[in-house]
Design a protein around this motif. Structure first.
Motif, PDB file in Angstrom:
ATOM      1  N   PHE A 296       0.703  -1.390   0.086  1.00 42.95           N
ATOM      2  CA  PHE A 296      -0.027  -0.261   0.098  1.00 42.95           C
ATOM      3  C   PHE A 296       0.521   1.212   0.145  1.00 42.95           C
ATOM      4  CE2 PHE A 296      -1.962   3.285   2.370  1.00 42.95           C
ATOM      5  CZ  PHE A 296      -2.878   3.338   1.423  1.00 42.95           C
ATOM      6  N   ALA A 297       1.938   1.044   0.652  1.00 39.56           N
ATOM      7  CA  ALA A 297       2.939   2.986   0.980  1.00 39.56           C
ATOM      8  C   ALA A 297       3.252   2.734  -0.298  1.00 39.56           C
ATOM      9  CB  ALA A 297       4.255   2.271   2.032  1.00 39.56           C
ATOM     10  N   ILE A 298       3.869   1.580  -1.717  1.00 39.89           N
ATOM     11  CA  ILE A 298       4.286   1.405  -2.632  1.00 39.89           C
ATOM     12  C   ILE A 298       3.326   2.431  -3.790  1.00 39.89           C
ATOM     13  CG2 ILE A 298       4.797   0.504  -4.497  1.00 39.89           C
ATOM     14  CD1 ILE A 298       6.610  -0.898  -2.929  1.00 39.89           C
ATOM     15  N   ARG A 299       2.423   1.856  -3.254  1.00 40.53           N
ATOM     16  CA  ARG A 299       1.259   2.360  -4.103  1.00 40.53           C
ATOM     17  C   ARG A 299       0.783   3.363  -3.666  1.00 40.53           C
ATOM     18  NH1 ARG A 299      -5.615   0.884  -4.258  1.00 40.53           N
ATOM     19  NH2 ARG A 299      -6.362   1.973  -5.960  1.00 40.53           N
ATOM     20  N   CYS A 300       0.791   4.798  -2.675  1.00 35.94           N
ATOM     21  CA  CYS A 300       0.422   5.445  -2.526  1.00 35.94           C
ATOM     22  C   CYS A 300       1.489   6.760  -3.107  1.00 35.94           C
ATOM     23  CB  CYS A 300       0.710   5.649  -0.673  1.00 35.94           C
ATOM     24  SG  CYS A 300      -0.953   5.027  -0.195  1.00 35.94           S
ATOM     25  N   PHE A 301       2.419   6.916  -2.836  1.00 39.13           N
ATOM     26  CA  PHE A 301       3.618   7.174  -3.631  1.00 39.13           C
ATOM     27  C   PHE A 301       4.152   7.173  -4.668  1.00 39.13           C
ATOM     28  CE2 PHE A 301       4.940   7.724   0.855  1.00 39.13           C
ATOM     29  CZ  PHE A 301       5.228   8.728   0.965  1.00 39.13           C
ATOM     30  N   LYS A 302       3.285   6.066  -5.330  1.00 34.85           N
ATOM     31  CA  LYS A 302       3.212   5.737  -6.983  1.00 34.85           C
ATOM     32  C   LYS A 302       1.960   6.931  -7.185  1.00 34.85           C
ATOM     33  CE  LYS A 302       4.853   1.347  -8.938  1.00 34.85           C
ATOM     34  NZ  LYS A 302       4.957  -0.438  -8.669  1.00 34.85           N
ATOM     35  N   ILE A 303       1.388   6.742  -6.239  1.00 31.71           N
ATOM     36  CA  ILE A 303       0.062   7.985  -7.009  1.00 31.71           C
ATOM     37  C   ILE A 303       0.576   9.636  -7.055  1.00 31.71           C
ATOM     38  CG2 ILE A 303      -1.932   8.991  -5.935  1.00 31.71           C
ATOM     39  CD1 ILE A 303      -2.947   5.612  -5.621  1.00 31.71           C
ATOM     40  N   ILE A 304       1.723   9.559  -5.917  1.00 31.84           N
ATOM     41  CA  ILE A 304       2.242  11.105  -5.394  1.00 31.84           C
ATOM     42  C   ILE A 304       3.004  11.513  -6.459  1.00 31.84           C
ATOM     43  CG2 ILE A 304       3.435  12.673  -3.986  1.00 31.84           C
ATOM     44  CD1 ILE A 304       2.166  10.126  -1.771  1.00 31.84           C
ATOM     45  N   MET A 305       3.989  10.401  -7.121  1.00 31.73           N
ATOM     46  CA  MET A 305       5.347  11.161  -7.931  1.00 31.73           C
ATOM     47  C   MET A 305       4.296  11.246  -9.386  1.00 31.73           C
ATOM     48  SD  MET A 305       7.620  10.849  -5.943  1.00 31.73           S
ATOM     49  CE  MET A 305       8.510  11.461  -7.355  1.00 31.73           C
ATOM     50  N   TYR A 306       3.437  10.716  -9.409  1.00 35.31           N
ATOM     51  CA  TYR A 306       3.150  10.666 -10.892  1.00 35.31           C
ATOM     52  C   TYR A 306       1.843  11.564 -10.701  1.00 35.31           C
ATOM     53  CZ  TYR A 306       4.802   6.126 -12.780  1.00 35.31           C
ATOM     54  OH  TYR A 306       5.262   5.479 -13.038  1.00 35.31           O
ATOM     55  N   SER A 307       1.222  12.258  -9.725  1.00 36.30           N
ATOM     56  CA  SER A 307       0.359  13.526  -9.638  1.00 36.30           C
ATOM     57  C   SER A 307       0.960  14.895  -9.287  1.00 36.30           C
ATOM     58  CB  SER A 307      -0.666  13.408  -8.257  1.00 36.30           C
ATOM     59  OG  SER A 307      -1.950  12.317  -8.276  1.00 36.30           O
ATOM     60  N   ILE A 308       2.007  15.087  -8.595  1.00 36.47           N
ATOM     61  CA  ILE A 308       2.919  16.268  -8.718  1.00 36.47           C
ATOM     62  C   ILE A 308       3.410  16.916 -10.312  1.00 36.47           C
ATOM     63  CG2 ILE A 308       2.625  15.446  -6.014  1.00 36.47           C
ATOM     64  CD1 ILE A 308       5.809  14.824  -6.396  1.00 36.47           C
ATOM     65  N   GLN A 309       4.204  17.535  -9.885  1.00 38.74           N
ATOM     66  CA  GLN A 309       4.767  18.347 -10.427  1.00 38.74           C
ATOM     67  C   GLN A 309       6.372  18.230 -10.940  1.00 38.74           C
ATOM     68  OE1 GLN A 309       4.341  22.761 -10.894  1.00 38.74           O
ATOM     69  NE2 GLN A 309       1.974  22.597 -10.477  1.00 38.74           N
ATOM     70  N   PRO A 310       6.051  17.502 -12.083  1.00 40.02           N
ATOM     71  CA  PRO A 310       8.104  16.648 -11.906  1.00 40.02           C
ATOM     72  C   PRO A 310       8.753  17.443 -11.400  1.00 40.02           C
ATOM     73  CG  PRO A 310       6.882  17.172 -14.001  1.00 40.02           C
ATOM     74  CD  PRO A 310       6.487  17.638 -13.823  1.00 40.02           C
ATOM     75  N   GLN A 311       9.044  19.150 -11.200  1.00 37.10           N
ATOM     76  CA  GLN A 311       9.695  20.060 -11.074  1.00 37.10           C
ATOM     77  C   GLN A 311      10.021  19.848  -9.245  1.00 37.10           C
ATOM     78  OE1 GLN A 311       7.822  20.919 -13.052  1.00 37.10           O
ATOM     79  NE2 GLN A 311       7.109  22.883 -12.472  1.00 37.10           N
ATOM     80  N   HIS A 312       8.356  19.028  -9.047  1.00 33.61           N
ATOM     81  CA  HIS A 312       8.635  19.333  -7.392  1.00 33.61           C
ATOM     82  C   HIS A 312       8.652  17.559  -6.756  1.00 33.61           C
ATOM     83  CE1 HIS A 312       5.244  22.415  -7.467  1.00 33.61           C
ATOM     84  NE2 HIS A 312       6.552  22.816  -7.837  1.00 33.61           N
ATOM     85  N   SER A 313       9.404  16.602  -7.625  1.00 36.48           N
ATOM     86  CA  SER A 313       9.686  15.395  -7.157  1.00 36.48           C
ATOM     87  C   SER A 313      10.335  16.155  -6.374  1.00 36.48           C
ATOM     88  CB  SER A 313      10.101  14.332  -8.922  1.00 36.48           C
ATOM     89  OG  SER A 313       9.043  14.758  -9.240  1.00 36.48           O
ATOM     90  N   HIS A 314      11.708  15.984  -6.787  1.00 30.85           N
ATOM     91  CA  HIS A 314      13.265  16.184  -5.346  1.00 30.85           C
ATOM     92  C   HIS A 314      11.847  15.722  -3.969  1.00 30.85           C
ATOM     93  CE1 HIS A 314      13.039  20.380  -6.308  1.00 30.85           C
ATOM     94  NE2 HIS A 314      13.437  20.876  -4.965  1.00 30.85           N
ATOM     95  N   LEU A 315      11.472  17.492  -3.685  1.00 29.04           N
ATOM     96  CA  LEU A 315      10.569  17.760  -2.587  1.00 29.04           C
ATOM     97  C   LEU A 315      10.541  16.357  -2.023  1.00 29.04           C
ATOM     98  CD1 LEU A 315       9.074  20.611  -3.236  1.00 29.04           C
ATOM     99  CD2 LEU A 315      11.205  20.515  -1.837  1.00 29.04           C
ATOM    100  N   VAL A 316       9.886  15.268  -2.332  1.00 28.65           N
ATOM    101  CA  VAL A 316       8.758  13.798  -1.751  1.00 28.65           C
ATOM    102  C   VAL A 316      10.470  13.250  -1.357  1.00 28.65           C
ATOM    103  CG1 VAL A 316       7.672  12.039  -2.458  1.00 28.65           C
ATOM    104  CG2 VAL A 316       7.297  14.197  -3.025  1.00 28.65           C
TER     105      VAL A 316
END
Length: 843
Positions: A296-316
């Motif tokens: 479930f944790a991997i699924r959540c962060f896949k949703i997060i990484m594909y939803s946010i703007q690419p330039q914000h990925s390093h913040l996650v």
């Protein structure tokens, strides 16, 4: 007709018990008989309600009310207040039919009116929605939510400075966690709560005048509510009654709606809001122990990484790294789950923008790796086992270490070449080596810690180097990196040496030929391997000129190790083969042949007292490599000699070939001392046949002798190389010719200024001297010039005579010296045959 309708209406009114002549809607006025005195907006509102609530909203009267509201917008707030008053009274009296009619009227007025006075009307509307949400009736909660969603989709023309949505965030979040007994009703309530949160987000996220929805007090309610429904997707799917109802069930699935809402929320997040949106996710996963299954944790962060703007990925990525550090004393399974999630997120982030977090990520992972090693050695998180200390399971720590290494490799594989090179250098700098700059811990515990750290870091380095493609070997293997890497090849630990060989193979293999040499054999035709061979580039030639002897030396020393097993010889064979394919020119081929013949001499002479298996393995390794290089050089006489020796070994000594040695049960000989010359590859014969084909026969005739350097000091063993290097160092320190260094002059601005001025003055003086010399030779008489040159020539001759006298002076007589005139000793020249030598020099 009018009289008849009047009589029928009076009869109906009497049956309902209403006053004669009074209309049903007028009973809410101050005077039932004075309906005409009521305000027009109230009469219009009353007229939209039918006699029977089941008949629904009176559309014609609703149109009149809408037209009145558009014509007199200043009355809109009063209409809203009156409708709110009626709705609250109907809710209290449980007249839910009229409640639905009132909400429908409010929705239509909201959709139709966009005037400046709508803000006051909205306040009444939100008050009514809040009243419905406070009800315990699920239908009223759903009704209020639907009305709020319609309102959220309306774009208002005028801003609002004082509107608050705190109650709606709390109430909708509570509805998302509904635990109603009826599954269908619970699903509807949860979906209504999710839709309500989605409406709040849409209404407030882009409006700077509204309360900031990204504040932690709101995110701590919204995000866990969505994750709670997203978490129960399996439960919802398992209760699907039949395949025929599957589409309807799928449409009403709260998990999918929560995922859609979460994606929308994260997609609207700005740079400064990412942290507040991610932190509740981490807390939710901690509180519900969702790191250990990690699905479930991997699924959540896949949703997060594909939803946010690419330039914000390093913040996650930074949030995950900080969370990993915060959980450094948690169970190994929890930390492994975080690392797995970090691995998935980092791979997705690498396709966008990772920014400055590359080395930060690797530094955090390597730090966690060292902590895990300490935990495994000490058995606790505090370094000492005491009462109440949580005992650490070693296999769980090992699982965590493997997860970290896998994450390092997966993330590095997505990086560009230049960043990957930086990561490789960074990891290598963390490997502890027994040198002055990298002190190692002492004691048994310290040695174990050093060994485990070396193994884990080299494993990580191997993961990063796998698949590394770099056209320039000087960039792929810089001197500082190669020196430290090859230094580890001198250690006693066989596992560490094997990792070093594998790492070198990964760097050198640029055409994917490594797997073709996984098995050592003497193929009669290597064309079946389908090798990819390119001409050696100029950069590779420069690299081999600089580092070839260093590589040969470590290969030679690795072959002499007693603790080598089959994997070591396979790695050595692969390394030799790949050097021959990727980096070889004629000079390199000659040196490699000399190296392999020297390895054959090691097995034959056996000065190292190697076991029988090691000696047979060295014979077999030499046969396999010479068979390969002979077919690569395509010199017929060379190929014939190698083929003859291999055929002779097959008949008389199969234990000297790889087919009998590198198997599960090797067939060895008990006596290798009397090996006949027909079973050996002869250096003279090879130099003869290759010399005729243009190779350097003089170099081929020279036996290979490894160069002893200071690198041996990095080895833990007391080798000959270490002894020699230490002796050289001691002698250099005690040498009388070594002078003390003069402290360097301090460089200041004045010093630099003086140096510049002095240099200008010196140049002027030199220019003036040249001018005078030229002028003298142009204007002076010939006799003066001849006298000057003669004086210089006589001076030069006198100096030469002094030098010759000193160098040609005969040695002093061993019989002693005699005193010449004026009391000065004078040496006499005595013929050599008359000299008297000491008795020790007579044989």
């Amino acid at each position: 007709m009018k009289g008849r309708r009047r009589r029928l209406w009076l009869q109906a009114t009497r049956r309902r018990g209403l006053p004669g002549g009074a209309r049903p809607a007028e009973m809410y006025g101050v005077c039932g008989c004075c309906g005409a005195l009521r305000p027009r907006y109230k009469r219009l509102v009353d007229n939209i309600f039918p006699e029977d609530p089941e008949d629904g909203l009176v559309k014609t009267n609703m149109e009149k009310l809408t037209f009145y509201a558009l014509s007199a917008p200043e009355k809109l707030d009063r209409i809203g207040a009156y409708l709110s008053e009626r709705l609250i009274r109907d809710v209290g009296r449980h007249r839910y039919g009229y409640v639905c009619i009132a909400m429908e009227a409010l929705d239509q007025l909201l959709m139709a009116c966009h005037c400046q006075s709508i803000n006051l009307f909205v306040e009444s509307f939100l008050k009514m929605v809040a009243k419905l949400l406070e009800s315990e009736k699920p239908n009223l909660q759903i009704l209020g939510t639907n009305s709020f969603v319609k309102f959220a989709n309306i774009e208002e023309d005028t801003p609002s400075y004082h509107r608050s949505y705190d109650f709606f965030v709390s109430r909708f979040s509570e509805m998302c966690h509904s635990s109603h007994d009826d599954m269908e009703i619970k699903t509807k309530i949860r979906m209504s709560g999710i839709k309500g949160l989605q409406g709040v987000v849409r209404k407030t996220v882009n409006d700077e005048l509204q309360a900031n929805i990204w504040d932690p007090q709101h995110m701590d309610k919204i995000v866990p509510s969505l994750l709670f429904n997203l978490q129960h997707v399996e439960e919802a799917e398992s209760r699907s009654p039949s395949p025929l109802q599957a589409p309807e069930k799928e449409k009403e699935n709260p998990a999918e709606l929560a995922e859609r809402c979460l994606r929308e929320l994260l997609g609207r997040a700005a740079f400064g809001n990412i942290k507040n949106a991610i932190k509740p996710v981490l807390i939710h996963l901690d509180n519900h122990s969702l790191w250990e299954p990690k699905v479930f944790a991997i699924r959540c962060f896949k949703i997060i990484m594909y939803s946010i703007q690419p330039q914000h990925s390093h913040l996650v990525i930074q949030q995950l790294l900080s969370h990993l550090d915060a959980n450094s004393r948690s169970a190994a399974t929890v930390r492994a789950g975080i690392v797995e999630v970090l691995s998935e997120a980092a791979v997705i982030a690498a396709t966008g923008s990772v920014g400055p977090t590359v080395l930060e990520m690797f530094n955090t992972l390597l730090r966690q790796l060292r902590l895990s090693i300490d935990y495994a050695l000490t058995g606790s998180y505090d370094g000492a086992i005491s009462l109440g200390t949580k005992i650490i399971k070693e296999h769980e720590e090992r699982m965590f270490q493997e997860a970290v290494i896998k994450t390092i490799g997966s993330f590095a594989s997505t990086l560009p070449t230049y960043q990957r090179s930086e990561v490789i250098l960074f990891i290598m700098s963390k490997v502890p080596l027994p040198s002055l700059h990298h002190p190692m811990e002492t004691g048994k515990t310290g040695e174990n810690r050093n060994r485990l750290t070396q193994i884990m870091l080299l494993k990580s380095l191997l993961q990063v180097s796998t698949g590394f493609q770099c056209n320039n070997m000087m960039s792929a293997l810089p001197s500082n990196f190669l020196d430290r890497l090859l230094s580890t090849a001198l250690m006693e630990d066989a596992e560490i040496r094997l990792f070093v060989l594998e790492i070198l193979i990964s760097f050198i293999d640029r055409h994917g030929n490594r797997h073709k040499f996984s098995t050592i054999s003497t193929l009669s035709d290597i064309s079946v391997l389908k090798l990819k061979v390119d001409k050696c580039s100029r950069q590779d030639t420069v690299f081999m000129k600089k580092h070839s002897q260093q590589l040969y030396r470590h290969i030679y020393l690795s072959c002499k190790e007693e603790t080598n097993i089959q994997k070591h010889y396979e790695a050595l064979y692969g390394l030799l083969a790949l050097i021959s394919i990727e980096l070889a020119n004629e000079e390199v081929v000659v040196d490699l042949i000399r190296l392999v013949l020297a390895v054959q001499d090691v097995a034959q002479v056996n000065e190292e007292n190697l076991p029988v298996y090691n000696r047979c393995a060295l014979y077999a390794l030499g046969a396999a490599y010479l068979n390969l290089i002979s077919q690569l050089t395509t010199v017929p006489a060379f190929c014939q000699h190698i083929h003859e020796v291999i055929e002779t070994r097959k008949k008389e000594a199969p234990y000297m070939l790889p087919e009998d040695v590198f198997v599960e049960r090797p067939r060895l000989s008990q006596n290798l001392d009397g090996v006949v010359i027909e079973l050996l590859f002869r250096q003279s014969k090879i130099s003869e046949v290759l010399g005729g084909s243009g190779y350097n026969s003089d170099r081929l005739c020279l036996p290979y002798i490894p160069q002893l350097t200071d690198e041996d000091r990095l080895s833990k063993r007391k080798s000959i190389g270490e002894t020699i290097s230490l002796q050289v160092e001691v002698e250099s320190r005690n040498s009388p010719e070594k002078e003390e260094r003069v402290p360097a002059e301090e460089i200041t601005y004045e010093t630099l200024k003086k140096a510049i001025v002095d240099s200008v003055a010196v140049e002027e003086q030199e220019r003036e001297r040249r001018r005078q010399v030229v002028e003298k030779f142009q204007k002076a008489p010939f006799e003066e010039i001849a006298a000057h040159c003669g004086a210089r020539a006589s001076l030069l001759q006198s100096k030469l005579n002094q030098i010759f006298e000193i160098t040609i002076r005969p040695p002093p007589s061993p019989s002693g010296t005699i005193t010449a005139a004026y009391g000065q000793p004078q040496n006499h020249s005595i013929p050599v045959y008359e000299m008297k030598f000491p008795d020790l020099c007579v044989y």
